[in-house]
Structures are given as C-alpha cells and as structure tokens.
Scaffold this active site. Structure first.
Site, PDB file in Angstrom:
ATOM      1  N   ASP A  51     -48.657  66.000   1.372  1.00  0.00           N
ATOM      2  CA  ASP A  51     -48.484  66.858   0.435  1.00  0.00           C
ATOM      3  C   ASP A  51     -48.902  68.303   1.087  1.00  0.00           C
ATOM      4  O   ASP A  51     -49.631  68.332   2.009  1.00  0.00           O
ATOM      5  CB  ASP A  51     -49.102  66.746  -0.802  1.00  0.00           C
ATOM      6  CG  ASP A  51     -48.631  67.371  -2.127  1.00  0.00           C
ATOM      7  OD1 ASP A  51     -48.069  68.582  -1.806  1.00  0.00           O
ATOM      8  OD2 ASP A  51     -48.922  66.955  -3.130  1.00  0.00           O
TER       9      ASP A  51
HETATM   10  C1  NOJ Z   1     -47.910  70.474  -3.876  1.00  0.00           C
HETATM   11  C2  NOJ Z   1     -47.308  69.411  -5.024  1.00  0.00           C
HETATM   12  O1  NOJ Z   1     -48.143  68.451  -5.130  1.00  0.00           O
HETATM   13  C3  NOJ Z   1     -45.834  68.795  -4.328  1.00  0.00           C
HETATM   14  O2  NOJ Z   1     -45.449  67.847  -5.353  1.00  0.00           O
HETATM   15  C4  NOJ Z   1     -44.927  69.894  -3.788  1.00  0.00           C
HETATM   16  O3  NOJ Z   1     -44.032  69.112  -3.426  1.00  0.00           O
HETATM   17  C5  NOJ Z   1     -45.809  70.542  -2.748  1.00  0.00           C
HETATM   18  N1  NOJ Z   1     -46.661  71.296  -3.364  1.00  0.00           N
HETATM   19  C6  NOJ Z   1     -44.569  71.886  -2.230  1.00  0.00           C
HETATM   20  O4  NOJ Z   1     -44.245  72.674  -3.298  1.00  0.00           O
END
Ligand code: NOJ
Length: 736
Positions: free
Chosen positions: A282
């Site tokens: 993530d």
């Molecule tokens: C953080 C989020 O938790 C995740 O789901 C997402 O894909 C990423 N940011 C990128 O935006």
C-alpha cells in the site's frame, strides 16, 4: 526480351531454394530478438526469457513506482504516466510496457481532471448484498473495460477485508462480514477485471479491519482464527481469480508490518495459497529494504524509499539474494503475460457511459435490501398515490458516493455543487441520479415535493401534508476515518423521528457505508438499504419503491441495535475527540496492540454466541412475494443439500436461499457459519428443487500443527433458510 527469357530460364528449384534461404535469414533476424512474444509459451517461461535479457538496473526499475505523482499536489508526474495512482516505466527495448495503475474499487478514480468519464458502481458492500457472482463478474468487467478505455493496464481495487467492525470507514469498499461470501464476490469481481486484459489486484492483505490508526495498529491474532476468517476471504478470492497482484496493508500483524510479514506473505500467500503474482505495498506501507524483500514484498509503491538505493545496497551486501530480485521481477512479468497486457495492451478510446450506467443500475437493483415493510406499505401504487414527500439526502438531485481512494468523479461535477468538477478528499460527492425524479416518473399523477434535511420543521410540515413520506438518510464514509458510533450523522435520527410522528406512512431509504443504528425503527413503516447505489441508483431505488423491481438483496453484514452489542463498544485507538490516532505516522511510539475479542466468532456468529438479538440479522432481506422452504434432504455421501423452494405469493421474485452449518462440538465453534447459497428466480406458484454442494474446506477447521484444513468427524447441523435468523429447515450431516 532476352533478359526476360534468361530470368524465366532460372530453374524453379534454384529459385525456391534462394527464396527459402532469404526467408530463413529474415526469420532469423526478426524472431530471435523477442522469443518471449511467442504466445504459445507459458507466462512463466515468457517471464524467464525476458528476465534472462535484463540488466540489473532494468530489474530494479520494475520493483518500485515513480512517486506519488498526481496523488500529491505539487509532486512531479512522469510524462508517460497515465495520471493514475501509480506508474512503473516498462522496458521498451524488450517490449515490456509501462504499468499504469488506477484506483478502481467502485469505478475508475480520478477521471475528472483528465476529462474522462467513469461509471460509479454500487459500493462493494452493495455488490455483496446481491450474493450474485454473475453480478460481481459484471462489476469487474465494467471496471476493466473502462480502465482499458482510459489507457490503464492495472486495477487496484478488489478489497476483501472482512467486516469485524461495522464502523470501519472502508466497509463500503469491501464485501461484508462473512469470509466465504466476501471471498466469492471479490474473487469473481477480480476475474471480471482480468477478463478485460487488465491486471487485477486484491487488497488490503491483511487484517486492515479498521482505519483508526491503520499504520500503527498491531493486530494480534492466532493462526487458526486468521485462517478461518480474514485470510479465508483472501484465500477464496485469490484462488478463484489468480490476480496479478495482492496489495499488502498498512497495519502490523503479530508484531510485523503486513508488507514485511514473512508469515502472511511467504508462508501463507505464496506457499499455502500458491499465489504466483506479485505483492505490492500500500502507498508508503513499505518499512524496510532487506526485511520486506525477504519477507515476500515484490514491489514498493508509490516510490523507492526502500526498494531503490536501499534494496540495491541490500543486494550488494548479500542481505537479499539476487535470486530474490529475479523472483520479484519474474512475478511482475509473468502477471503481465498471464493477463494479456503485453499481447493486448489497452488502446485509448471513449468510455461508453450508457452501457456503464445500465450495468450499474442492474447491479444496484439486485443490491437493494428491503429491511422492513410493515403492513405491506411497499410497493407504492402509482395509480393511487396522490402526494409524496421526498425528504433529505439531496434526493432531489442525486445519490451519495463513498470517499477516499475509492472516490469516483461525478459526471457534470458534484450534483450538489456542479462547480466541484473533481472530488476533494473528505468531501461528500453526489452523483446525478435523482431518486426524486425517478419517483416522479413512476407516479406521474402524484404531487412529489422535496424538503431538505437541514430544516426539520419544513420537512415535517411537508410530511404532514403528504400521503407518503420518504426520508433519504445518508452517512458519508471515507478511507482513513472511522465514525465513533453507529448513529446516522447530522441529527438525521431526530429528523426521521419528527417526520414519522407527522406521517404514519414514513419510509426510510438508507444511503450508508454499512450498518447504522435505527432508534426510530418502530415508528416508520418501511426501511430500504440502498448502500451507495451508484450512477443508476436513483432509478433502482424508484423501481424497488414502486415494485417495478421486486427486491432480492440480503444483508452481507449484521445490523446491531447499538454499539453496546458489538464485541468492541468503542473502537480502540480512537481518541477522546473521536479522532483516529495519527493515521499515516509510523512512529513506533504510537503503535498499539489490538485483539479482536470475537476471534473466529465475527459478525452474526458473535450475536449467536452471546445470544444477542440484532436489529437486522445477516442474510435478512424482504421481498414483495413469499417463499416456502420444504423437503430438506442432506446427501451425506456426496455432501449435497437438497430442498424445495416455492414462490407462494403473487409476483415473480428471486430468493437467496442460504445454507448454514454448525460444526461438531469438538470444533469449539458453537455457532453456525454460512457454507453455501443460491439465487433462485421463481414465478408466482412456481416450485424448484435446489441442490447446494458443500465444499469440504468450508466445513473444516484450520489445523495449525499440519497447516491445513481438517474435516472433523461427527455430526454437523445443517440449517437452510431465508436468513441467519430465519431458518426454515434443519437436518444433519454425519462425517466419519
Ligand atoms: C492508500 C489506500 O489504502 C489504497 O487502497 C490505495 O490503493 C492507495 N492509497 C493508492 O491510492
């Protein structure tokens, strides 16, 4: 003339030989350059062939992104980026395309700033309420199709974290509290995405079950509990769809961050689940170079804090074997070949908004759950209703959507403020699908008037002078924030009470991220859960209210009466002011441990274990017709449950018949679990025999010493019915 004759005189055998050798030379020079482009080879073989040609720097280039880009104002955006959440430059000389990934949990994010269009689908939880794997596949197809049209070749969506806490701000992106239902829905969704030759992803692995302190919460859970609940949802979804990628989550699990957790990544995901794709972190969920790489992380996103110079050094120092880097790159490449993004790259075109809306509307129609219908108040009869008060929820102009990285931009701008062309973090966005207009279309002879939620007195006055009052109650939910309570925000409980006091025919339509409490439940006649219903939501709500569509959705999560009935009445980590502890901070001093007291008994199992009566049980959902269950037979040899289902009412409908099983006492799990279901369409008076096969894994416990599923001998109670609290038939299954 002479010359010509000479040429004609060249013997054909010589000519053939000459042409043949020329062709051979041509082949030899054209083909050997990229033998991995041979589609008849396996994705693994193709990946190995490319890998053999790559320099160290080229390999390193593939294992991390190029920064926050468009996600962070002011950050540089690489020229070749398609302006999604992430970008990884490909290796052009070897024919390996760039990876352009876009957030796409409920539709493609951030289309607005690029003047692109994206379909807003119903929320993931709404999709789960359909219990329909065909709908889930269609959902994925819409996302894949539109990603391609926008020039993306990778989706980051597919959230399958199970609902342990109904207040998790991201529940709307996930598929509810049951691991088997959630796994099947999200697995089918990812299959749908990948059917469009787009790399799919499943996230957030694992135990990212609350947003409060998501980067600093250390979830402590024993292996059996994990494997039978949260990880089971991932196992099912991953095995079903073979996604290109799995995104590891922000939180820690048993002391290690999920993105550097050997147990989660190497032992369970890659070894036990046999996952062949790559693990990406993530965004800023990577916390080390050597530890993360050796624990199984294959790609750091969004930048190269650890998988740039840090990883190079770790390899040079011998902390990370070169073979591990090769494995990381192999996984990325084989996923690109396996999903077709090399052979059939996206070609930019224009998204078809009408097709998207029709698909979204179809899924929404199946997702709506009729929770209460006292005195058969619904469906409304267009021929006889004279006046309808539509109150609150901006139902005059649109329907609510969920926030965070799942936010889709509304066509024409935010329906409540069209000047907001693109979504802003944390600000609710309404989509132009007006329930009120749909209602007016369905009841052309009725006076339909709107009152906003802000002025309770005006709303009550309108309700009092109308035959029917429909209150649209909204709860905006977004990534990174959990609400402290189950209550509807902004005094809407008081609004509903006041309207219900003024009009005995009050119906509440909920547009919420998930379960909410309903202190007014006894004073309203109807409640319809519409989740976030997507771009076709207004029409779908109208169709269900007027019986054009007979509701068939069933709850994928328990609705508790109050927070006091939940395993954790308060969310740990929530500060006094209901603010989550600092979300993105990685300062270890902020870390806190979290043990979910319910363990395996999550969701409806907890309510059964504690003998608490929920407001609405898991699996609940009413219809405008009635169904009769009969003639249960459990075929122990073939492990199939047979029964008869009859539509005893006057209108066609689709019943979601559910099979639960309670394991023998030796399991230590004295509560039922969902093990199968079927959507059964039935005409009035029609009867069908239904056969539901029982998957042995779903009947098993996870045996930690052997790291495998174990079917215990003994008597299993089999319960069949319309909901977890509406069991119509019971039988038993003997396992020897
Ligand atoms: C953080 C989020 O938790 C995740 O789901 C997402 O894909 C990423 N940011 C990128 O935006």
């Amino acid at each position: 003339m002479n010359r010509v004759s000479k040429r004609i005189l060249i013997p054909s055998a010589v000519l053939m030989f000459t042409l043949g050798s020329l062709a051979c030379v041509a082949q030899k020079t054209a083909k050997p350059a990229m033998p991995w482009m041979d589609r008849s080879l396996s994705p693994d073989r193709r990946a190995d062939l490319v890998l053999g040609q790559m320099s160290f720097d080229e390999k390193m280039q593939l294992v991390h992104g190029t920064g926050w880009g468009v996600l962070r104002a002011g950050d540089p955006v690489p020229a070749a980026s398609n302006r999604g959440a992430g970008y990884i430059p490909g290796i052009q000389r070897l024919g390996i395309p760039d990876i352009n990934l876009a957030d796409s949990a409920v539709g493609v994010r951030m289309a607005g700033p690029e003047s692109r269009y994206a379909t807003l689908l119903p929320s993931g939880l709404g999709l789960a309420a359909t219990w329909d794997t065909d709908a889930a596949n269609l959902y994925g197809q819409v996302i894949g199709r539109e990603l391609r049209a926008q020039g993306f070749n990778m989706s980051i969506g597919g959230g399958v974290d199970v609902m342990r806490d109904p207040r998790n701000g991201r529940n709307f992106e996930y598929a509810g509290e049951d691991p088997i239902l959630a796994g099947h829905i999200v697995g089918e969704l990812a299959k749908g995405v990948q059917s469009q030759h787009v790399m799919g992803d499943i996230k957030h692995y694992a135990l990212n079950d609350q947003e409060t302190g998501r980067s600093v919460v250390d979830v402590h859970m024993d292996k059996r509990t994990m494997r039978e609940t949260d990880l089971l949802a991932f196992e099912i979804a991953i095995k079903m769809s073979e996604p290109a990628a799995v995104m590891c989550s922000y939180n820690l699990v048993n002391g290690d961050h999920a993105c550097e957790n050997d147990y989660l990544l190497n032992q369970v995901l890659k070894k036990d689940f046999g996952f062949k794709g790559f693990v990406l972190s993530d965004w800023e969920g990577t916390h080390s170079s050597a530890k993360a790489a050796n624990a199984g992380l294959d790609m750091e996103m969004p930048g190269e804090d650890y998988f740039g110079a840090g990883l190079k050094k770790a390899i040079a120092d011998g902390q990370v074997p070169m073979a591990r880097l090769d494995d990381m790159v192999h996984r990325i490449l084989r996923s690109m070949f396996a999903t077709g993004v090399v052979d059939d790259p996206p070609v930019r075109s224009v998204v078809d908004p009408f097709k998207g809306r029709d698909d979204a509307r179809h899924i929404a129609e199946e997702s709506l759950v009729l929770l209460k219908n006292a005195g058969a108040q619904l469906p409304l009869k267009s021929a006889t209703v004279h006046s309808i008060a539509v109150i609150g929820g901006h139902a005059d102009v649109g329907v609510l959507s969920g926030g965070g990285s799942a936010q889709v931009d509304a066509p024409g701008g935010n329906a409540i403020n069209p000047k907001e062309a693109t979504a802003q973090w944390g600000k609710p966005v309404y989509f132009p699908s007006s329930p009120m207009m749909a209602i007016q279309r369905l009841a052309p002879g009725a006076k339909v008037a709107y009152a906003g939620a802000e002025d309770v007195a005006a709303a009550t006055k309108l309700a009092a002078s109308s035959e029917v009052a429909i209150v649209f109650a909204t709860q905006y939910m977004t990534e990174s924030i959990d609400p402290a309570t189950l209550s509807l925000p902004d005094n809407q409980d008081a609004l509903i009470k006041a309207v219900a006091a003024a009009n005995p025919h009050t119906i509440v339509v909920l547009e919420t991220g998930g379960p909410v409490s309903m202190p007014w439940i006894d004073s309203v006649s109807g409640v319809l859960a519409a989740w976030y219903p997507g771009i076709g939501g207004g029409e779908a709500i109208g169709d269900v209210l007027f019986g054009v569509v007979n509701p068939s959705g069933k709850l994928p999560a328990t609705f508790a009466r109050t927070e006091a009935d939940l395993p954790l009445p308060q969310i740990p980590g929530m500060l006094a002011a209901n603010a989550p502890v600092q979300d993105m901070k990685t300062d270890p001093h902020h870390q806190f441990e979290m043990t979910y007291p319910e363990g395996i008994a999550l969701g409806y199992r907890w309510f059964e274990l504690k003998q608490r009566k929920p407001l609405f049980a898991f699996g609940h959902g009413l219809s405008y017709t009635h169904y009769k269950y009969s003639a249960l037979k459990v075929d122990a040899g073939n492990r199939v449950v047979h029964f008869q289902l009859t539509n005893t009412g006057a209108v066609p409908g689709t019943e979601i018949a559910q099979v639960y099983v309670t394991l023998p006492g030796a399991s230590g799990e004295p509560y039922q679990r969902l093990v199968g279901w079927e959507r059964v369409p039935l005409m009035p008076g029609q009867s069908k025999s239904v056969d539901i096969a029982l998957n042995p894994t779903y009947l098993s416990i996870f045996d930690v010493p052997t790291a495998g599923w174990k079917l215990l001998p003994g008597e299993y109670k089999v319960s069949v019915g319309a909901a977890s609290d509406a069991i119509a038939l019971t039988g038993s299954l003997d396992v020897h």
